[in-house]
Design a protein around this motif. Structure first.
Motif, PDB file in Angstrom:
ATOM      1  N   TRP A 251      -2.325 -11.424  -3.181  1.00  0.00           N
ATOM      2  CA  TRP A 251      -2.372 -12.109  -1.881  1.00  0.00           C
ATOM      3  C   TRP A 251      -1.808 -13.528  -1.976  1.00  0.00           C
ATOM      4  CZ3 TRP A 251      -3.374  -9.964   2.760  1.00  0.00           C
ATOM      5  CH2 TRP A 251      -3.450 -10.838   3.856  1.00  0.00           C
ATOM      6  N   VAL A 254       1.363 -14.049  -0.150  1.00  0.00           N
ATOM      7  CA  VAL A 254       1.400 -13.818   1.295  1.00  0.00           C
ATOM      8  C   VAL A 254       1.525 -15.154   2.027  1.00  0.00           C
ATOM      9  CG1 VAL A 254       0.071 -12.973   3.269  1.00  0.00           C
ATOM     10  CG2 VAL A 254       0.105 -11.674   1.136  1.00  0.00           C
ATOM     11  N   SER A 259      -1.920 -15.035   6.416  1.00  0.00           N
ATOM     12  CA  SER A 259      -3.317 -15.255   6.025  1.00  0.00           C
ATOM     13  C   SER A 259      -4.162 -15.597   7.247  1.00  0.00           C
ATOM     14  CB  SER A 259      -3.407 -16.372   4.983  1.00  0.00           C
ATOM     15  OG  SER A 259      -2.765 -15.996   3.779  1.00  0.00           O
ATOM     16  N   ALA A 262      -4.670 -12.482   9.204  1.00  0.00           N
ATOM     17  CA  ALA A 262      -5.658 -11.605   8.580  1.00  0.00           C
ATOM     18  C   ALA A 262      -7.082 -12.066   8.896  1.00  0.00           C
ATOM     19  CB  ALA A 262      -5.435 -11.564   7.073  1.00  0.00           C
ATOM     20  N   PHE A 307       7.457  -9.079   3.990  1.00  0.00           N
ATOM     21  CA  PHE A 307       6.136  -8.739   4.527  1.00  0.00           C
ATOM     22  C   PHE A 307       6.140  -8.303   5.994  1.00  0.00           C
ATOM     23  CE2 PHE A 307       5.223 -11.699   1.008  1.00  0.00           C
ATOM     24  CZ  PHE A 307       4.356 -10.923   0.246  1.00  0.00           C
ATOM     25  N   LEU A 310       3.069  -5.841   6.514  1.00  0.00           N
ATOM     26  CA  LEU A 310       1.766  -6.493   6.647  1.00  0.00           C
ATOM     27  C   LEU A 310       1.647  -7.182   7.999  1.00  0.00           C
ATOM     28  CD1 LEU A 310      -0.935  -7.395   5.461  1.00  0.00           C
ATOM     29  CD2 LEU A 310       0.273  -9.306   4.364  1.00  0.00           C
ATOM     30  N   PHE A 339      -2.749   0.678   3.201  1.00  0.00           N
ATOM     31  CA  PHE A 339      -3.444   0.209   2.000  1.00  0.00           C
ATOM     32  C   PHE A 339      -3.660   1.362   1.030  1.00  0.00           C
ATOM     33  CE2 PHE A 339      -7.079  -0.857  -0.617  1.00  0.00           C
ATOM     34  CZ  PHE A 339      -6.780  -2.162  -1.003  1.00  0.00           C
ATOM     35  N   ASN A 348       3.942  -5.907  -5.810  1.00  0.00           N
ATOM     36  CA  ASN A 348       2.961  -6.592  -4.975  1.00  0.00           C
ATOM     37  C   ASN A 348       2.339  -5.620  -3.968  1.00  0.00           C
ATOM     38  OD1 ASN A 348       2.187  -8.106  -2.370  1.00  0.00           O
ATOM     39  ND2 ASN A 348       2.370  -9.765  -3.850  1.00  0.00           N
ATOM     40  N   GLN A 349       1.023  -5.556  -3.972  1.00  0.00           N
ATOM     41  CA  GLN A 349       0.290  -4.621  -3.119  1.00  0.00           C
ATOM     42  C   GLN A 349       0.644  -4.798  -1.647  1.00  0.00           C
ATOM     43  OE1 GLN A 349      -2.211  -2.365  -3.992  1.00  0.00           O
ATOM     44  NE2 GLN A 349      -2.635  -1.772  -1.890  1.00  0.00           N
ATOM     45  N   TRP A 350       0.754  -6.032  -1.203  1.00  0.00           N
ATOM     46  CA  TRP A 350       0.915  -6.303   0.234  1.00  0.00           C
ATOM     47  C   TRP A 350       2.361  -6.161   0.670  1.00  0.00           C
ATOM     48  CZ3 TRP A 350      -3.821  -6.012   1.698  1.00  0.00           C
ATOM     49  CH2 TRP A 350      -4.828  -6.410   0.808  1.00  0.00           C
ATOM     50  N   PHE A 353       3.435  -2.634   1.767  1.00  0.00           N
ATOM     51  CA  PHE A 353       3.216  -2.177   3.143  1.00  0.00           C
ATOM     52  C   PHE A 353       4.536  -1.977   3.890  1.00  0.00           C
ATOM     53  CE2 PHE A 353      -1.391  -3.575   4.190  1.00  0.00           C
ATOM     54  CZ  PHE A 353      -1.833  -3.067   2.975  1.00  0.00           C
TER      55      PHE A 353
END
Length: 549
Positions: A251, A254, A259, A262, A307, A310, A339, A348-350, A353
């Motif tokens: 994160w 991001v 942020s 979110a 991103f 996201l 997710f 990177n996880q995000w 997306f």
């Protein structure tokens, strides 16, 4: 003059979006060779047993399709597009609030699903397959939750079973999460609707049978042990303790606006039935849209937005707070799907997306159909309809790891893995021509981190691991530790050495023995928007003894 109703306009917009997305992908199917990820996918699809260390079993799933199409990359890509669009159309159709809207929802679902190929990674892969699996599972679950007939239950069982099978080979964590979800739904339904519970458990059983078509069941334990050993040897963070740390750590990349979006979306979800929840929902939408607006200048300059997946997810989550009043479970599953698909990813996880934008786009489209405010409904519908073609067009103009846009791919070459004809840009054509047959059959340790396409272009074989990924410092040592002294002595190398790999054993070996190696420069090539000048280092031939008197 014919006047279209609002429903007719929506259908027309969905058809236009599908035609734009589908037409762009069909145009690009025979264009471009990505020397990074695409080669990785194709090697495993060609031979799922290519390497002993295996951390993603998707090759077993994709091999039958690859073999059926005889390795023709353009047809292989087209088949992937068709399968993806069909899964999206099925999910969209099942999400329609009533039967009369099934056609526009199915059409839009097909268009949204094609955004899986952002940022222009168009060859079938574990990412595209995982999203297809998730769409099939959600389509089946939606059918079960909305329809009580026996025919619907049978259709849902088949759909979910197919989706689980795809998920099992694409991303095992997704299969595990889907299985837990289905078991929980079956337990929840056992008293309310026994037929639904039977259908869900039947889907799990069907998935096992389908998995056996790709890999005999007696070999599954060995495969799982192989994956677990590879995860341990390669020090991948996919363990119950390390994975949450990675997800939270990712994160940090991001942007602040997301942020803020979110936090607003979380607050809107918690306070959903209050006035504060409504305001927070609008705040999440505003922050998400503002972030997307900030990416436009770089995109117009030839970059690719970061991103967006996201951002769209947070916009949809914020939109749900003031609008969602029915099908809450389905909407929650749509928003959770990106997710679940991304979980366990190497990158990177995000950012991952970005491969799963079909789900927030479908959520936006579905929420808009229930929005009582006309202006907001129109804005959400318009955003949903224009986003897929705009995203794919941006990706086509700045493709992932291609030196030039799709429209600049005009020079005919043969693919280094499959031999099938494709069109490429001038830089790629020069690199392939300059590298061809330079290391045929050689054992090649690529310390540049650029990708497996370099070895493929040279005609060489990478030992132990297909790709020394530039994000993992330990992998060159893993490779070197599994080579014999004879193999090390005859290994070829690609340099300059990536700074991350400089302390590794093969990099130290090359530095210590450089006097015994001969250098061949390779043509310039762009990898991930950076031009690289690579060198091929091979053991110099032994000098011949001269006869004398």
């Amino acid at each position: 003059m014919v006047r279209l109703s609002s429903a007719g306009l929506v259908l027309a917009g969905a058809v236009l979006a599908l035609l734009c997305c589908g037409g762009l992908l069909v145009y690009g199917a025979g264009r471009g060779i990505d020397l990074t990820d695409e080669i990785f996918y194709l090697v495993w699809a060609r031979n799922p047993e290519a390497y002993a260390l295996l951390y993603q079993p998707f090759g077993y799933l994709l091999h039958p399709l690859y073999a059926l199409l005889a390795g023709d990359v353009a047809r292989y890509r087209l088949a992937g597009f068709a399968i993806t669009a069909a899964a999206g159309a099925l999910l969209g159709r099942q999400l329609a609030p009533e039967g009369a809207r099934r056609l526009p929802f199915a059409t839009f679902g097909a268009a949204a699903a094609l955004v899986i190929y952002f940022p222009w990674i168009v060859t079938p892969s574990y990412n595209s397959a995982a999203n297809v699996g998730a769409m099939l599972v959600l389509a089946g679950v939606t059918t079960l939750l909305r329809t009580e007939t026996l025919a619907a239950h049978v259709a849902a069982t088949l759909t979910i079973g197919c989706g689980l099978c795809v998920a099992a080979f694409a991303k095992p964590p997704l299969f595990a999460l889907s299985g837990v979800l289905l078991i929980a739904l079956a337990a929840w339904s056992i008293r309310r609707n026994r037929g639904r519970s039977i259908a869900l458990l039947g889907a799990l059983a069907l998935a096992v049978l389908l998995i056996a078509l790709f890999l005999p069941l007696p070999r599954i334990p060995g495969l799982l042990a192989r994956i677990a050993a590879s995860q341990h040897i390669l020090a991948l963070p996919n363990t119950p303790t390390h994975l949450p740390i990675k997800v939270l750590g990712d994160w940090a990349a991001v942007p602040p606006l997301l942020s803020a979006a979110a936090l607003a979306a979380i607050g809107a979800t918690v306070l959903r039935r209050t006035r504060w929840g409504c305001w927070l929902g609008h705040g999440a939408m505003a922050f998400g849209l503002l972030y997307l607006a900030t990416t436009i200048p770089d995109t117009l300059d030839g970059g690719i937005p970061e991103f967006p997946g996201l951002a769209l997810l947070l916009v949809a989550a914020g939109y749900a707070a003031p609008v969602a009043r029915r099908d809450m479970l389905l909407l929650a599953l749509l928003l959770a799907a990106p997710f679940a698909v991304a979980l366990g990813t190497f990158n990177n996880q995000w950012a991952q997306f970005d491969f799963s934008m079909a789900f927030p786009l479908l959520a936006l489209f579905r929420l808009a159909s229930d929005d009582p405010l006309r202006w907001r409904r129109g804005a959400a519908t318009l955003l949903s309809l224009v986003a897929p073609p705009l995203l794919l067009f941006a990706a086509a103009m700045a493709p992932y790891s291609l030196p030039d846009s799709i429209f600049a791919q005009t020079i005919p070459v043969r693919h280094p893995i499959t031999g099938s004809p494709l069109l490429v840009d001038q830089e790629t054509a020069d690199f392939l021509d300059g590298a061809r047959d330079k290391a045929t059959g050689a054992l090649l340790v690529d310390l540049s981190g650029t990708g497996p396409g370099v070895a493929a272009a040279l005609g060489a074989k990478a030992p132990v691991l297909l790709w020394l990924n530039p994000a993992t410092a330990t992998w060159p040592d893993v490779v070197w530790s599994r080579l014999t002294e004879q193999e090390r002595a005859r290994a070829w190398f690609v340099a300059p050495v990536l700074p991350l790999f400089a302390p590794s054993a093969p990099a130290r070996w090359l530095a210590a023995h450089r006097g015994g190696y001969c250098r061949t420069p390779l043509p310039h090539m762009t990898f991930w928007w950076e031009e690289r000048s690579l060198d091929l280092w091979r053991p110099c031939p032994e000098p011949r003894a001269h006869a004398g008197g």
